[in-house]
Design an enzyme around this catalytic site. Structure first.
Site, PDB file in Angstrom:
ATOM      1  N   ASP A   8       0.842  -1.023  -0.008  1.00  0.00           N
ATOM      2  CA  ASP A   8       0.000   0.029  -0.139  1.00  0.00           C
ATOM      3  C   ASP A   8       0.964   1.375   0.034  1.00  0.00           C
ATOM      4  OD1 ASP A   8      -2.214   1.554   0.375  1.00  0.00           O
ATOM      5  OD2 ASP A   8      -2.068   1.612   2.398  1.00  0.00           O
ATOM      6  N   GLU A  67      -1.118  -1.553  -4.887  1.00  0.00           N
ATOM      7  CA  GLU A  67      -2.417  -0.704  -5.274  1.00  0.00           C
ATOM      8  C   GLU A  67      -2.119   0.355  -6.386  1.00  0.00           C
ATOM      9  OE1 GLU A  67      -5.312   0.753  -2.217  1.00  0.00           O
ATOM     10  OE2 GLU A  67      -4.273   2.727  -2.707  1.00  0.00           O
ATOM     11  N   ASP A 139      -2.396   0.643   7.272  1.00  0.00           N
ATOM     12  CA  ASP A 139      -1.598   0.678   5.967  1.00  0.00           C
ATOM     13  C   ASP A 139      -1.351  -0.639   5.763  1.00  0.00           C
ATOM     14  OD1 ASP A 139      -1.448   3.753   5.137  1.00  0.00           O
ATOM     15  OD2 ASP A 139      -0.781   3.888   7.084  1.00  0.00           O
TER      16      ASP A 139
END
Length: 173
Positions: A8, A67, A139
């Protein structure tokens, strides 16, 4: 058996999550955050690259999932995020890892069942799916969710391929 590293990306905090997939079974291997406390972007990028490389060396993943960039209202933030993604992807490619990208909405849809899910919902479902004793950091939970999404997507692709192969075999008999 496959080991998947989920990332992430963030310019201040980059989450990572590592899981093992054996068939449909997912096992938690590790997670955390790469925190950059320096102010200048080049130094942050260097720390993120080094951190991702260290994680790859430690866990020896088979796949790297990250991502995708979302459209940010602030162009400067979007550019920084793109640069962070770039150094993370380069770290993976330098280790000969195949890279897969997933939209945040797809990750939330896969893990929670709702594409507009809140961070707390993602944390809860990651905890449940991986049988963790507590919710992971936000996160890190997002990174684990990205890795879980890769497992589900790759599992579905394999099943579809097997179905098509079996269908084709049936036609050939």
């Amino acid at each position: 058996m496959s080991i998947i590293l989920g990332i992430d990306p963030g310019s201040r905090i980059t989450g990572y999550g590592v899981i093992r997939q054996v068939g449909r079974q997912l096992t938690y291997l590790g997670s955390g955050c790469i925190r950059t406390k320096v102010d200048d972007l080049p130094s942050r990028l260097k720390l993120i690259y080094a951190g991702v490389t260290e994680i790859i060396t430690q866990f020896q993943p088979d796949y790297f999932a990250i991502e995708q960039v979302f459209m940010a209202k602030n162009a400067d933030s979007a550019l920084k995020l793109g640069q962070v993604r770039g150094v993370a992807i380069v770290a993976a490619v330098n280790q000969e890892l195949p890279v897969f990208e997933y939209a945040a909405r797809q990750v939330k849809q896969t893990v929670v069942g709702i594409g507009s899910a809140e961070k707390s919902q993602v944390q809860h479902m990651v905890r449940t799916l991986l049988k963790l004793p507590a919710n992971p950091q936000a996160d890190a939970a997002d990174a684990l969710a990205i890795a879980i999404t890769h497992c589900h997507v790759s599992q579905n692709v394999m099943q579809m391929s097997e179905s098509r192969l079996n269908l084709a075999r049936g036609r050939l008999r």
